[in-house]
Write a protein that holds these residues in place. Structure first.
Motif, PDB file in Angstrom:
ATOM      1  N   THR A  11       6.034 -26.894 -31.932  1.00 28.39           N
ATOM      2  CA  THR A  11       6.141 -28.130 -32.714  1.00 28.39           C
ATOM      3  C   THR A  11       5.900 -27.885 -34.201  1.00 28.39           C
ATOM      4  N   LEU A  12       5.215 -26.775 -34.546  1.00 27.39           N
ATOM      5  CA  LEU A  12       5.022 -26.436 -35.951  1.00 27.39           C
ATOM      6  C   LEU A  12       6.344 -26.049 -36.609  1.00 27.39           C
ATOM      7  N   PHE A  13       7.327 -25.680 -35.782  1.00 23.78           N
ATOM      8  CA  PHE A  13       8.611 -25.207 -36.303  1.00 23.78           C
ATOM      9  C   PHE A  13       9.781 -25.943 -35.632  1.00 23.78           C
ATOM     10  N   LEU A  14       9.590 -27.213 -35.310  1.00 20.52           N
ATOM     11  CA  LEU A  14      10.616 -27.935 -34.550  1.00 20.52           C
ATOM     12  C   LEU A  14      11.974 -27.925 -35.236  1.00 20.52           C
ATOM     13  N   ASN A  15      11.984 -27.970 -36.567  1.00 22.96           N
ATOM     14  CA  ASN A  15      13.258 -27.972 -37.287  1.00 22.96           C
ATOM     15  C   ASN A  15      14.025 -26.667 -37.115  1.00 22.96           C
ATOM     16  N   HIS A  16      13.345 -25.636 -36.617  1.00 23.01           N
ATOM     17  CA  HIS A  16      14.048 -24.387 -36.333  1.00 23.01           C
ATOM     18  C   HIS A  16      14.945 -24.529 -35.107  1.00 23.01           C
ATOM     19  N   PHE A  17      14.561 -25.405 -34.202  1.00 19.46           N
ATOM     20  CA  PHE A  17      15.231 -25.493 -32.914  1.00 19.46           C
ATOM     21  C   PHE A  17      16.023 -26.797 -32.737  1.00 19.46           C
ATOM     22  N   MET A  18      15.933 -27.691 -33.715  1.00 17.83           N
ATOM     23  CA  MET A  18      16.630 -28.975 -33.638  1.00 17.83           C
ATOM     24  C   MET A  18      17.411 -29.196 -34.930  1.00 17.83           C
ATOM     25  N   ASN A  19      18.196 -30.268 -34.941  1.00 17.31           N
ATOM     26  CA  ASN A  19      18.911 -30.688 -36.158  1.00 17.31           C
ATOM     27  C   ASN A  19      19.764 -29.574 -36.746  1.00 17.31           C
ATOM     28  N   GLY A  20      20.427 -28.824 -35.857  1.00 21.85           N
ATOM     29  CA  GLY A  20      21.333 -27.777 -36.337  1.00 21.85           C
ATOM     30  C   GLY A  20      20.633 -26.670 -37.087  1.00 21.85           C
ATOM     31  N   PHE A  21      19.421 -26.303 -36.651  1.00 22.81           N
ATOM     32  CA  PHE A  21      18.643 -25.220 -37.267  1.00 22.81           C
ATOM     33  C   PHE A  21      18.334 -25.508 -38.739  1.00 22.81           C
ATOM     34  N   LYS A  22      18.068 -26.764 -39.042  1.00 26.40           N
ATOM     35  CA  LYS A  22      17.816 -27.161 -40.431  1.00 26.40           C
ATOM     36  C   LYS A  22      16.652 -26.380 -41.037  1.00 26.40           C
ATOM     37  N   GLY A  23      15.588 -26.209 -40.263  1.00 20.32           N
ATOM     38  CA  GLY A  23      14.418 -25.487 -40.765  1.00 20.32           C
ATOM     39  C   GLY A  23      14.731 -24.042 -41.111  1.00 20.32           C
ATOM     40  N   VAL A  24      15.571 -23.401 -40.294  1.00 17.35           N
ATOM     41  CA  VAL A  24      15.969 -22.012 -40.564  1.00 17.35           C
ATOM     42  C   VAL A  24      16.776 -21.948 -41.857  1.00 17.35           C
ATOM     43  N   ASP A  25      17.708 -22.883 -42.008  1.00 18.84           N
ATOM     44  CA  ASP A  25      18.544 -22.907 -43.220  1.00 18.84           C
ATOM     45  C   ASP A  25      17.694 -23.103 -44.477  1.00 18.84           C
ATOM     46  N   GLU A  26      16.700 -23.985 -44.384  1.00 16.83           N
ATOM     47  CA  GLU A  26      15.829 -24.233 -45.541  1.00 16.83           C
ATOM     48  C   GLU A  26      15.017 -22.990 -45.887  1.00 16.83           C
ATOM     49  N   ALA A  27      14.538 -22.291 -44.865  1.00 20.81           N
ATOM     50  CA  ALA A  27      13.763 -21.069 -45.112  1.00 20.81           C
ATOM     51  C   ALA A  27      14.643 -19.988 -45.740  1.00 20.81           C
ATOM     52  N   ILE A  28      15.875 -19.865 -45.259  1.00 20.94           N
ATOM     53  CA  ILE A  28      16.789 -18.866 -45.815  1.00 20.94           C
ATOM     54  C   ILE A  28      17.109 -19.180 -47.274  1.00 20.94           C
ATOM     55  N   GLU A  29      17.216 -20.447 -47.586  1.00 21.07           N
ATOM     56  CA  GLU A  29      17.443 -20.844 -48.981  1.00 21.07           C
ATOM     57  C   GLU A  29      16.281 -20.406 -49.874  1.00 21.07           C
ATOM     58  N   VAL A  30      15.058 -20.555 -49.373  1.00 26.22           N
ATOM     59  CA  VAL A  30      13.882 -20.104 -50.123  1.00 26.22           C
ATOM     60  C   VAL A  30      13.930 -18.585 -50.314  1.00 26.22           C
ATOM     61  N   ILE A  31      14.333 -17.867 -49.266  1.00 31.24           N
ATOM     62  CA  ILE A  31      14.427 -16.402 -49.345  1.00 31.24           C
ATOM     63  C   ILE A  31      15.464 -15.993 -50.383  1.00 31.24           C
ATOM     64  N   GLU A  32      16.625 -16.651 -50.369  1.00 34.60           N
ATOM     65  CA  GLU A  32      17.683 -16.322 -51.332  1.00 34.60           C
ATOM     66  C   GLU A  32      17.220 -16.547 -52.771  1.00 34.60           C
ATOM     67  N   LYS A  33      16.600 -17.694 -53.016  1.00 39.66           N
ATOM     68  CA  LYS A  33      16.113 -17.996 -54.363  1.00 39.66           C
ATOM     69  C   LYS A  33      15.006 -17.025 -54.758  1.00 39.66           C
ATOM     70  N   GLY A  34      14.121 -16.731 -53.809  1.00 38.24           N
ATOM     71  CA  GLY A  34      13.022 -15.822 -54.091  1.00 38.24           C
ATOM     72  C   GLY A  34      13.496 -14.419 -54.408  1.00 38.24           C
ATOM     73  N   MET A  35      14.536 -13.969 -53.728  1.00 39.81           N
ATOM     74  CA  MET A  35      15.042 -12.626 -53.988  1.00 39.81           C
ATOM     75  C   MET A  35      15.640 -12.544 -55.386  1.00 39.81           C
TER      76      MET A  35
END
Length: 373
Positions: A226-250
């Protein structure tokens, strides 16, 4: 005035990093200077400050970690407790600490036995209902879920004798099946078996009945998900948001590596999706997976995962920069982490915390500039 205060704060942070990282005279950290050409990580704040440092593997000493039980009794809330633990748990404390941090058990010891009995009874009822559904005949969707879970459980940490034991595989299969039926909004997603593995690894040595172990695993693991529900629901929205942070951070911390990926036609999502979706558990040896779970459970900001991933990629930037597309893809999918120790992983955490703070400071500076204008 506000910008000057921020600049002073950044300089203090840099001084602390320079001290902790034991930088030599030619590995300086400075403000208002151009990054050196051989910097592994570059940190820029739009026109205000430019900070650079050469990566030097930091060895964070594993000092005496306070007892979770003793701190728990002295802290009014779990938030205060998390801050005092500083991302660190003793190995012997984990079974109790994880249960408490995941709200499966209360802080008050006198209520635990009663709550455990209730929860374990609840799980047995859920499991019986799932077995009844399975025995009544499988529709195509359920049959496919059972097939995928069986396949994934069988390939969980294949080199570990623990996960080759039939009784352990049975427990994992039951837990994942009950989750898939009890929580249809998320169902079962491939990779959940890897996320369950650290919990099995930590809990399996306890002297409790198999059904009770299953119940504890079920409730703790679901609460963790449940701490990472957005990773597994809503079309992997949480994963996409994290990847965006990684891209900007790099682009912010290691533009040379970002440019190299772009030049080689590497989309960060190609390899970062698995890393983020499985919370980096697949990347590290099994023995270090509980340390990762500690980080996530003790993180009061819920922002650690993308910066841990970013720090990990930058740690191996010198390797990646020498590789072309084909070998680069292979290397990104199998990072050389098999010899890493807990100290190495904790040094990565320190780098991630620095990047997170620097990233947040950049946002504050941009906001302050807009306010001043």
């Amino acid at each position: 005035m506000k910008l000057e205060k921020m600049k002073t704060r950044i300089q203090k942070q840099i001084s602390l990093i320079e001290k902790n990282w034991n930088l030599s005279s030619n590995q300086t950290v400075s403000i208002d200077s151009e990054p050196s050409s051989n910097s592994a990580i570059e940190y820029r704040i739009k026109g205000y400050q430019k900070v650079s440092y050469v990566h030097s593997p930091m060895k964070v000493p594993l000092e005496n970690v306070p007892s979770f039980a003793s701190l728990m009794n002295s802290c009014r809330t779990l938030s205060i407790l998390k801050e005092k633990m500083e991302y660190t748990l003793n190995e012997s404390d984990r079974p109790l600490a994880w249960r408490v941090l995941l709200y499966y058990l209360p802080k008050q010891e006198e209520f635990r036995e009663q709550i455990l009995a209730q929860k374990r009874k609840e799980y047995r009822v859920c499991k019986a209902e799932v077995k009844k559904v399975l025995s009544s005949g499988l529709d195509k969707t359920l049959a496919e879920t059972v097939r995928v879970i069986d396949h994934d459980v069988d390939r969980t940490f294949p080199s570990s004798p623990l996960f080759r034991r039939p009784e352990v595989q049975k427990i994992m299969r039951n837990v994942l099946l009950v989750i898939s039926q009890r929580h249809p909004a998320t169902g079962y997603g491939q990779g959940m078996n890897d996320l369950l593995a650290p919990f099995v690894f930590v809990f399996h040595n306890e002297t409790i009945e198999a059904d009770d172990l299953e119940a504890d695993l079920f409730f703790c693991f679901w609460q963790f998900l449940t701490l990472f529900l957005n990773h597994f629901m809503n079309g992997f929205k949480g994963v996409d948001e994290a990847i965006e942070v990684i891209e900007k951070g790099m682009r912010q911390f290691c533009p040379r590596l970002a440019f190299h990926f772009e030049t080689e036609g590497i989309n960060i999502r190609q390899f970062a999706f698995r890393m983020v979706y499985c919370l980096l558990v697949r990347e590290f040896p099994l023995s270090l997976s509980p340390v990762l779970i500690d980080f996530y459970l003790l993180d009061t900001t819920s922002e650690m995962l993308p910066f841990l991933t970013l720090a990990l990629l930058i740690r191996f930037s010198s390797l990646f920069l020498d590789l072309k597309y084909d070998k680069l893809i292979v290397s990104l999918q199998s990072l050389p982490l098999y010899q890493w120790s807990e100290t190495d992983l904790r040094s990565l955490l320190e780098e991630a915390k620095f990047m997170r703070e620097a990233s947040n400071t950049q946002k504050e500076l941009v906001f302050a500039k807009s306010e001043r204008n």
